[in-house]
Design a protein around this motif. Sequence first.
Motif, PDB file in Angstrom:
ATOM      1  N   LEU A   1       0.863  -1.184   0.000  1.00 20.13           N
ATOM      2  CA  LEU A   1       0.000   0.000   0.000  1.00 20.13           C
ATOM      3  C   LEU A   1       0.897   1.230   0.000  1.00 20.13           C
ATOM      4  O   LEU A   1       1.740   1.395   0.894  1.00 20.13           O
ATOM      5  CB  LEU A   1      -0.915   0.003   1.224  1.00 20.13           C
ATOM      6  CG  LEU A   1      -1.683   1.301   1.514  1.00 20.13           C
ATOM      7  CD1 LEU A   1      -2.594   1.668   0.359  1.00 20.13           C
ATOM      8  CD2 LEU A   1      -2.482   1.163   2.809  1.00 20.13           C
ATOM      9  N   ILE A   2       0.729   2.061  -1.013  1.00 23.36           N
ATOM     10  CA  ILE A   2       1.517   3.283  -1.141  1.00 23.36           C
ATOM     11  C   ILE A   2       0.565   4.476  -1.084  1.00 23.36           C
ATOM     12  O   ILE A   2      -0.410   4.532  -1.834  1.00 23.36           O
ATOM     13  CB  ILE A   2       2.291   3.308  -2.468  1.00 23.36           C
ATOM     14  CG1 ILE A   2       3.189   2.072  -2.573  1.00 23.36           C
ATOM     15  CG2 ILE A   2       3.134   4.574  -2.588  1.00 23.36           C
ATOM     16  CD1 ILE A   2       3.728   1.843  -3.967  1.00 23.36           C
ATOM     17  N   VAL A   3       0.861   5.407  -0.189  1.00 25.46           N
ATOM     18  CA  VAL A   3       0.039   6.611  -0.028  1.00 25.46           C
ATOM     19  C   VAL A   3       0.941   7.832  -0.132  1.00 25.46           C
ATOM     20  O   VAL A   3       1.989   7.896   0.519  1.00 25.46           O
ATOM     21  CB  VAL A   3      -0.688   6.633   1.326  1.00 25.46           C
ATOM     22  CG1 VAL A   3      -1.553   7.891   1.443  1.00 25.46           C
ATOM     23  CG2 VAL A   3      -1.531   5.378   1.521  1.00 25.46           C
ATOM     24  N   ALA A   4       0.541   8.790  -0.964  1.00 22.47           N
ATOM     25  CA  ALA A   4       1.263  10.058  -1.059  1.00 22.47           C
ATOM     26  C   ALA A   4       0.279  11.196  -0.833  1.00 22.47           C
ATOM     27  O   ALA A   4      -0.847  11.160  -1.342  1.00 22.47           O
ATOM     28  CB  ALA A   4       1.951  10.201  -2.406  1.00 22.47           C
ATOM     29  N   GLU A   5       0.717  12.190  -0.076  1.00 23.28           N
ATOM     30  CA  GLU A   5      -0.093  13.381   0.172  1.00 23.28           C
ATOM     31  C   GLU A   5       0.389  14.522  -0.712  1.00 23.28           C
ATOM     32  O   GLU A   5       1.586  14.678  -0.969  1.00 23.28           O
ATOM     33  CB  GLU A   5      -0.011  13.793   1.632  1.00 23.28           C
ATOM     34  CG  GLU A   5      -0.722  12.842   2.573  1.00 23.28           C
ATOM     35  CD  GLU A   5      -0.816  13.408   3.975  1.00 23.28           C
ATOM     36  OE1 GLU A   5      -1.892  13.917   4.347  1.00 23.28           O
ATOM     37  OE2 GLU A   5       0.191  13.337   4.703  1.00 23.28           O
ATOM     38  N   ARG A   6      -0.560  15.305  -1.154  1.00 25.65           N
ATOM     39  CA  ARG A   6      -0.224  16.427  -2.026  1.00 25.65           C
ATOM     40  C   ARG A   6       0.378  17.562  -1.208  1.00 25.65           C
ATOM     41  O   ARG A   6      -0.171  17.978  -0.186  1.00 25.65           O
ATOM     42  CB  ARG A   6      -1.468  16.897  -2.766  1.00 25.65           C
ATOM     43  CG  ARG A   6      -1.146  17.853  -3.901  1.00 25.65           C
ATOM     44  CD  ARG A   6      -2.310  18.008  -4.840  1.00 25.65           C
ATOM     45  NE  ARG A   6      -1.975  18.920  -5.934  1.00 25.65           N
ATOM     46  CZ  ARG A   6      -2.807  19.223  -6.907  1.00 25.65           C
ATOM     47  NH1 ARG A   6      -4.025  18.702  -6.928  1.00 25.65           N
ATOM     48  NH2 ARG A   6      -2.440  20.056  -7.879  1.00 25.65           N
TER      49      ARG A   6
END
Length: 313
Positions: free
Chosen positions: A237-242
């Motif tokens: 699971l990969i999550v990136a925030e702007r």
Amino acid sequence: MHYSIIINPRAGNGDAKQVWQTIKSHLDGANICYDYQLTKENGDAEYFSRRVSQNRQVQTQTVIVIGGDGTLHDVLNGLIKAAPNSSAQVPLAYIPVGVNNDFAKGYGISLDPLKALQQILNAKQARRINIGHYHDAIKNQDQYFLNNLGIGFDAAIISRANGQSGRRRPLSRFGFFRHALGVLYNQQQSFTLMVQRQGSREFFKKAYIVIIANHPYMSGHLQITPTAKLTESSLDLIVAERKNWLITFWQIWKFTHGKLADSRFATHYRGRDFHCTTTSLEFAQVDGEEVGNQFMDLLISTSSYPFYQQSQD
């Protein structure tokens, strides 16, 4: 061995028609036992696979899919729903004729149809591979996936790319990057995401990239993470925030070069169970197919399915 073959003649922008004729000639010439069905509309592939499972006549039977990742996805789900008990599941095999062929690259299946067929005919036994499963708590539905599940950003890119041309083509790295910037500039808004795993809970207030991957390949050329493998019972699971535009540009560059998972501007989890929820309507994609705009409340886990095909690896 008896082969039940499900063909999507529209796959590969119609190339599957000629591929099927080549495969059929080879099977007939080798006196191989088979039956086949051609899909005509959405839902046919899942329907045919359910019928194969329910009417299974012999134990030595394998379903061969000739089509793209979407057709393979539909057949997998039809087979599992018809026979959730693993001991009754009909093994799968695949001759890729899609645009991106992500699963073939992840598994190690030749993109040459006759070589892919030979990988099936040379197999001596089925092997179980890892697949993803999610339960949609809002719709009370279950689905299985072979490649990946994405919320927000990549689903918007798929929608944008499909909407700009009636003829689907694999995106180059530059093409993906161009669509990515277009999505960020015109459409994509960040959203609140909650991730629960192993008793912990984490909130991302400005999430925009959310990918759950079963193997590295995505959109035909991207390797989104080097750790995901079909042979291991886990998902990435990969999550990136702007952030600001400079960091966002850097994140997209990392994403298109398969390095986002190791970036300090992303969070990378690896495990067997995740619970992902959003507080807003978001687009999603599963195995490269759009699944609509909705609130997300997804319980994600791993499962397995038998494949009767050798790997090139």
